[in-house]
Design an enzyme around this catalytic site. Structure first.
Site, PDB file in Angstrom:
ATOM      1  N   ASP A  43     -48.693 -23.613  38.152  1.00 23.05           N
ATOM      2  CA  ASP A  43     -47.719 -22.936  37.302  1.00 23.05           C
ATOM      3  C   ASP A  43     -47.996 -21.437  37.329  1.00 23.05           C
ATOM      4  O   ASP A  43     -49.146 -21.000  37.236  1.00 23.05           O
ATOM      5  CB  ASP A  43     -47.802 -23.466  35.862  1.00 23.05           C
ATOM      6  CG  ASP A  43     -46.586 -23.080  35.041  1.00 23.05           C
ATOM      7  OD1 ASP A  43     -45.835 -23.986  34.635  1.00 23.05           O
ATOM      8  OD2 ASP A  43     -46.385 -21.868  34.804  1.00 23.05           O
ATOM      9  N   ILE A  44     -46.925 -20.658  37.448  1.00 22.33           N
ATOM     10  CA  ILE A  44     -47.075 -19.205  37.555  1.00 22.33           C
ATOM     11  C   ILE A  44     -47.618 -18.608  36.262  1.00 22.33           C
ATOM     12  O   ILE A  44     -48.213 -17.532  36.261  1.00 22.33           O
ATOM     13  CB  ILE A  44     -45.719 -18.569  37.949  1.00 22.33           C
ATOM     14  CG1 ILE A  44     -45.903 -17.271  38.689  1.00 22.33           C
ATOM     15  CG2 ILE A  44     -44.793 -18.407  36.768  1.00 22.33           C
ATOM     16  CD1 ILE A  44     -44.664 -16.781  39.410  1.00 22.33           C
ATOM     17  N   GLN A  83     -37.070 -26.922  28.160  1.00 23.22           N
ATOM     18  CA  GLN A  83     -36.910 -26.944  29.618  1.00 23.22           C
ATOM     19  C   GLN A  83     -36.225 -25.659  30.085  1.00 23.22           C
ATOM     20  O   GLN A  83     -35.147 -25.306  29.615  1.00 23.22           O
ATOM     21  CB  GLN A  83     -36.062 -28.160  30.047  1.00 23.22           C
ATOM     22  CG  GLN A  83     -35.928 -28.264  31.563  1.00 23.22           C
ATOM     23  CD  GLN A  83     -35.157 -29.504  32.009  1.00 23.22           C
ATOM     24  OE1 GLN A  83     -34.577 -30.225  31.188  1.00 23.22           O
ATOM     25  NE2 GLN A  83     -35.138 -29.748  33.309  1.00 23.22           N
ATOM     26  N   HIS A 141     -39.629 -31.851  36.449  1.00 25.01           N
ATOM     27  CA  HIS A 141     -41.017 -31.490  36.768  1.00 25.01           C
ATOM     28  C   HIS A 141     -41.942 -32.012  35.678  1.00 25.01           C
ATOM     29  O   HIS A 141     -41.570 -32.125  34.515  1.00 25.01           O
ATOM     30  CB  HIS A 141     -41.180 -29.976  36.944  1.00 25.01           C
ATOM     31  CG  HIS A 141     -40.643 -29.168  35.806  1.00 25.01           C
ATOM     32  ND1 HIS A 141     -39.305 -28.877  35.676  1.00 25.01           N
ATOM     33  CD2 HIS A 141     -41.262 -28.590  34.736  1.00 25.01           C
ATOM     34  CE1 HIS A 141     -39.126 -28.149  34.580  1.00 25.01           C
ATOM     35  NE2 HIS A 141     -40.296 -27.970  33.984  1.00 25.01           N
TER      36      HIS A 141
HETATM   37  P1  5GP Z   1     -40.213 -25.857  31.762  1.00 25.40           P
HETATM   38  O1  5GP Z   1     -40.231 -24.949  30.575  1.00 25.40           O
HETATM   39  O2  5GP Z   1     -38.861 -25.856  32.449  1.00 25.40           O
HETATM   40  O3  5GP Z   1     -40.704 -27.235  31.454  1.00 25.40           O
HETATM   41  O4  5GP Z   1     -41.286 -25.297  32.769  1.00 25.40           O
HETATM   42  C1  5GP Z   1     -41.009 -24.412  33.791  1.00 25.40           C
HETATM   43  C2  5GP Z   1     -42.329 -23.886  34.255  1.00 25.40           C
HETATM   44  O5  5GP Z   1     -42.137 -23.247  35.506  1.00 25.40           O
HETATM   45  C3  5GP Z   1     -42.953 -22.839  33.334  1.00 25.40           C
HETATM   46  O6  5GP Z   1     -44.226 -23.303  32.880  1.00 25.40           O
HETATM   47  C4  5GP Z   1     -43.059 -21.589  34.195  1.00 25.40           C
HETATM   48  O7  5GP Z   1     -44.248 -20.867  33.972  1.00 25.40           O
HETATM   49  C5  5GP Z   1     -42.988 -22.150  35.600  1.00 25.40           C
HETATM   50  N1  5GP Z   1     -42.386 -21.271  36.581  1.00 25.40           N
HETATM   51  C6  5GP Z   1     -41.241 -20.551  36.434  1.00 25.40           C
HETATM   52  N2  5GP Z   1     -40.957 -19.880  37.559  1.00 25.40           N
HETATM   53  C7  5GP Z   1     -41.953 -20.186  38.442  1.00 25.40           C
HETATM   54  C8  5GP Z   1     -42.216 -19.774  39.785  1.00 25.40           C
HETATM   55  O8  5GP Z   1     -41.473 -19.015  40.420  1.00 25.40           O
HETATM   56  N3  5GP Z   1     -43.350 -20.278  40.365  1.00 25.40           N
HETATM   57  C9  5GP Z   1     -44.181 -21.135  39.709  1.00 25.40           C
HETATM   58  N4  5GP Z   1     -45.253 -21.553  40.375  1.00 25.40           N
HETATM   59  N5  5GP Z   1     -43.959 -21.530  38.442  1.00 25.40           N
HETATM   60  C10 5GP Z   1     -42.850 -21.054  37.818  1.00 25.40           C
END
Ligand code: 5GP
Ligand code: ZN
Length: 114
Positions: free
Chosen positions: A30-31, A94, A100
């Site tokens: 995760d970034i 999300q 994911h």
């Molecule tokens: P969500 O909130 O949708 O469950 O999680 C999305 C996740 O993707 C977040 O934890 C965010 O830090 C990660 N993320 C967003 N953009 C990128 C990216 O370009 N690369 C990586 N490796 N992670 C990302």
């Protein structure tokens, strides 16, 4: 071709730190990690969220679960435990609309989550 961030990561059009990959899934760092160990594991096949799980075969869903277990074992998370999170929709937090699984470890997590 999907203009989806995680599809681009799967296709390696966007750089990521891939820790595990097989025929069905990719797991990358995760970034913006919230724990010392924080990967995102995604099916290579695009589905927007857990609500579309019926469009995966049962065998593909099982492969995802097995991959989570493998990642946990390979990184020594199975000893002390770890957390797997699926966020869905605005209330779930999300941000990226490609299913994911957050795999987080190497610290203790609270319950209930915030
Ligand atoms: P969500 O909130 O949708 O469950 O999680 C999305 C996740 O993707 C977040 O934890 C965010 O830090 C990660 N993320 C967003 N953009 C990128 C990216 O370009 N690369 C990586 N490796 N992670 C990302
Ligand atoms: Zn996608």
């Amino acid at each position: 071709m999907k203009e989806c961030l995680f599809c681009k990561i799967v296709r390696k059009e966007i750089k990521s730190d891939i820790v595990y990959e097989n025929e069905h899934v990719v797991a990358f760092k995760d970034i913006s990690p919230v724990s010392p160990f924080h990967l995102l594991l995604v099916p290579k096949k695009h589905i927007s969220s857990i609500m579309e799980i019926d469009s995966l075969k049962d065998s593909e869903v099982k492969e995802i679960m097995k991959a989570i277990k493998t990642v946990a074992e390979e990184n020594g998370l199975d000893k002390k435990g770890f957390r797997v999170v699926i966020n869905m929709g605005p209330y779930g937090g999300q941000i990226v609309d490609h299913l994911h699984f957050h795999i987080m470890g190497k610290r203790k997590f609270e319950w209930p989550p915030g």
